[in-house]
Motif scaffolding. Structure first.
Motif, short mmCIF file in Angstrom:
data_model
loop_
_atom_site.label_atom_id
_atom_site.label_comp_id
_atom_site.label_asym_id
_atom_site.label_seq_id
_atom_site.Cartn_x
_atom_site.Cartn_y
_atom_site.Cartn_z
N ALA A 48 0.98 -1.18 -0.04
CA ALA A 48 0.23 -0.17 0.05
C ALA A 48 0.90 1.28 -0.10
O ALA A 48 0.59 2.40 -0.71
CB ALA A 48 -1.05 -0.11 1.41
N ALA B 180 0.29 0.88 -4.33
CA ALA B 180 -0.23 -0.28 -5.05
C ALA B 180 -1.75 -0.97 -4.43
O ALA B 180 -1.87 -0.68 -3.02
CB ALA B 180 0.50 -0.99 -5.30
N ARG B 181 -2.37 -1.73 -4.98
CA ARG B 181 -3.55 -2.16 -4.48
C ARG B 181 -3.05 -3.84 -4.38
O ARG B 181 -2.52 -4.36 -5.37
CB ARG B 181 -4.79 -2.17 -5.41
CG ARG B 181 -5.98 -2.98 -5.23
CD ARG B 181 -7.10 -2.92 -5.90
NE ARG B 181 -6.77 -3.47 -7.34
CZ ARG B 181 -6.76 -4.92 -7.73
NH1 ARG B 181 -7.01 -5.76 -7.08
NH2 ARG B 181 -6.30 -4.95 -9.05
N THR C 63 -2.78 -7.58 -4.67
CA THR C 63 -3.28 -8.76 -5.44
C THR C 63 -3.35 -10.14 -5.03
O THR C 63 -4.32 -10.94 -5.14
CB THR C 63 -2.93 -8.61 -6.83
OG1 THR C 63 -1.51 -8.74 -6.99
CG2 THR C 63 -3.41 -7.06 -7.37
N GLY D 210 1.40 -6.39 -5.54
CA GLY D 210 0.26 -5.46 -5.68
C GLY D 210 0.24 -4.88 -7.17
O GLY D 210 1.41 -5.09 -7.86
N ASP D 211 -0.59 -4.37 -7.34
CA ASP D 211 -1.04 -3.61 -8.87
C ASP D 211 -0.88 -2.21 -8.72
O ASP D 211 -1.84 -1.28 -7.98
CB ASP D 211 -2.30 -4.21 -9.21
CG ASP D 211 -2.69 -3.70 -10.72
OD1 ASP D 211 -2.02 -2.94 -11.42
OD2 ASP D 211 -3.78 -3.99 -11.02
N GLU E 74 -1.91 -0.26 -11.07
CA GLU E 74 -3.18 0.25 -11.91
C GLU E 74 -2.70 1.30 -12.80
O GLU E 74 -3.57 2.18 -12.88
CB GLU E 74 -4.09 0.71 -10.81
CG GLU E 74 -4.68 -0.49 -9.83
CD GLU E 74 -5.76 -0.20 -8.85
OE1 GLU E 74 -5.66 0.85 -8.12
OE2 GLU E 74 -6.76 -1.12 -8.63
N ALA F 181 -6.38 0.65 2.06
CA ALA F 181 -6.98 1.34 0.94
C ALA F 181 -6.54 2.45 0.81
O ALA F 181 -6.51 3.31 -0.23
CB ALA F 181 -8.44 1.04 0.95
N PRO G 55 -3.31 3.21 -2.24
CA PRO G 55 -3.76 3.56 -3.56
C PRO G 55 -4.57 5.03 -3.67
O PRO G 55 -4.28 5.61 -4.56
CB PRO G 55 -4.56 2.39 -4.11
CG PRO G 55 -4.61 1.11 -3.07
CD PRO G 55 -3.97 1.77 -1.54
N ARG H 89 -3.65 7.91 -5.95
CA ARG H 89 -4.60 8.67 -6.82
C ARG H 89 -4.54 10.26 -6.66
O ARG H 89 -4.76 10.99 -7.56
CB ARG H 89 -5.90 8.18 -6.67
CG ARG H 89 -6.06 6.66 -7.48
CD ARG H 89 -7.44 6.19 -7.75
NE ARG H 89 -8.06 6.22 -6.21
CZ ARG H 89 -8.11 4.91 -5.70
NH1 ARG H 89 -7.46 3.75 -6.26
NH2 ARG H 89 -8.53 4.72 -4.41
#
Lengths: 344, 344
Positions: free
Chosen positions: B84, B88-89, B91, B143-144, B146, B211, B214, B218
């Motif tokens: 995090a 990243a999220r 996965t 993690g992703d 995105e 959470a 990410p 953003r």
């Protein structure tokens, strides 16, 4: 060469890392390497392969037998083999090392060198260090399928040939040489021990034909796995997953048995047990930890020529009424046992 | 409920896995899950984030204090927080568990449940089981990003605000409550222990605002890290990596200190040490293992409103002649020590 009296407890974590990190393989494909909260690895394929394994002192290795170099090499290889067995090219790894505070720093730098020599083309992108009463190593390796489908255990089809790349039984031979007293782990140079018996080396510091994994996938392998628990047992897993019989050829395996006869004779002499040749066959059929690759290929691939390192050792058949199983020249093999960590 | 007298040695590996695997989180984004040589995880972003951490019994936890559920939860959370902190999220993860053969099977299934409750949205795609003299857990989380750039430690710029999401000092308060005897680890239900002191829970089973990582990325966070070794120490790392000063506001942190005063009073009473308020401030500034996220944002982002969970606790400044450092209301803080595994 590090001062041999220097122990892990004499350094703080930053000082220890400063000695390890320069030894580790670095390379391409890494956007963010060690030093931040996490690494960022490129995966152009849009997928990545991942596998993990742990080695525990006194369960998987003894420090009296295995050097730091051996343990680092082995920890990398056993995971690299799993990635290769999916048909993927290893790209990156993370490594955790738990160690007693009296562990020589030289052991840790040897460990890093063993890891580094086994790892290419994979890069070490992160890890963790911790104290503990015994040495424990945890390695996670990632791989790149390069646009291909993964080669699963479940894809073998009747009519395929069964092929193997790598050694069979050499690691088990090395273990029996050591336990029987017929060989010593330090018959070679300290640290790297290149002069060791090849069987003892196969046990303490196994190699795997990692490049043969992606080559098999490119050639059209229908199923593949890493032989870590013995040929019969792992072939049984492939048979079960694919819903086929696998028929091994004793004639093809005789090459592997013959290669082990000198070791079997040494063990027989050290233990006053005349059953040397029988032992060599058991090593080939049931010995673990060689990390060869067992794969099935369509017959037409075998006709054109298998990828480098693979040799046909049997074929894939429609299962009989007994369900998917492994046969030896068409017959049920004698009972062969596997390995269970909690029922040794 | 598993028979509490059943031990790990009473089951073989297949039987043990059959009890664990159904408890683990599964979900989307996985092309090949557990059961083959390796897993295949989707990485649509063309990159993946990876981090790993190890927990060792008697170094990182005691089984007298921590349930299997606690250890599974904590092992997941400390890695999820690192993913995090890159923005990243999470996965997917792989998990290795080393265990003594007399470990109750119930401990292992509790471990799997703790992991599962902490893991979403990450899925367990593989792992390894081994025997050992003490419990050791190794977790690797992926993690992703995105499509976003990773949020590194090095991106803070003078003029940014410094913000934190999560708790500060609660874990350290819990540890002191336990060591002073002011609280007991089993003040709650066995296994899950929901009725525990929130501070003891924060120590034994930390949460992280995963959470918020990410979300911070953003929103345009310029730098971020997981606060695992204490606010001052980890802020110092961010300052050093970014080449900036970080000035923490005592006023903003007073909220965190105030929240810990009840725990500080309990410890003061149990230890006959009247310095309660001072202890609460030390917990906030130097306590580790809370796994909150420390991030910097452009001032205009803060003006528009920070992502959920973040609160401004300072700002980023041009470093003075002393080089990058952490300040408290513009002043050098009193010496605060960190944590080193080999020099406890």
């Amino acid at each position: 060469m590090t001062d041999p009296t220097l122990r892990v407890r004499d350094l703080d974590e930053t000082e220890l890392l400063a000695r390890i990190v320069p030894l580790l393989p670095s390379g391409e494909g890494i956007d963010v390497g060690p030093g931040d909260d996490a690494a960022v690895v490129r995966a152009a394929d849009g997928r990545f392969v991942v596998t993990t394994d742990v080695l525990v002192e006194r369960r998987h290795f003894r420090r009296e037998w295995s050097t730091g170099y051996d343990v680092g090499h082995r920890a990398a290889v056993q995971n690299l083999a799993d990635v290769a067995a999916m048909g993927a090219r290893p790209t990156s790894m993370v490594v955790s090392l738990v160690m007693p505070d009296d562990l020589p720093v030289q052991w840790v730098t040897d460990f890093a060198r063993g890891l580094a020599d086994a790892a290419p083309p994979a890069v070490v992108v992160g890890g963790d260090l911790s104290g503990g009463d015994v040495v424990m190593v945890s390695v996670t390796v990632h791989g790149d399928l390069e646009g291909r489908a993964p080669v699963l255990r479940s894809g073998a089809r009747p009519g395929d040939v069964l092929a193997h790349a790598g050694t069979l039984g050499a690691s088990a031979a090395g273990l029996d040489l050591l336990t029987s007293g017929a060989a010593s782990p330090d018959d070679g140079a300290p640290g790297v021990s290149n002069a060791r018996s090849p069987f003892v080396a196969a046990f303490l510091r196994p190699d795997s034909p990692v490049a043969a994994g992606p080559a098999a996938a490119r050639a059209g392998a229908t199923a593949m796995l890493d032989v870590s628990d013995g040929l019969l047992r792992d072939a049984g897993r492939l048979a079960l997953a694919s819903g086929t019989d696998l028929d091994l050829s004793e004639g093809a395996l005789m090459l592997d048995v013959t290669a082990l006869v000198p070791a079997a004779v040494e063990v027989a002499m050290a233990t006053d047990d005349p059953d040397g040749a029988g032992r060599a066959r058991t090593w080939v059929l049931s010995g673990g930890e060689d990390h060869g690759l067992l794969a099935t290929f369509p017959a037409e691939v075998a006709d054109r020529g298998l990828p480098d390192g693979f040799r046909v050792i049997g074929d894939v058949r429609t299962p009989g009424a007994a369900g998917p199983r492994v046969l030896l020249d068409g017959e049920e093999p004698e009972a062969a046992t596997g390995w269970d960590h909690f029922r040794p």
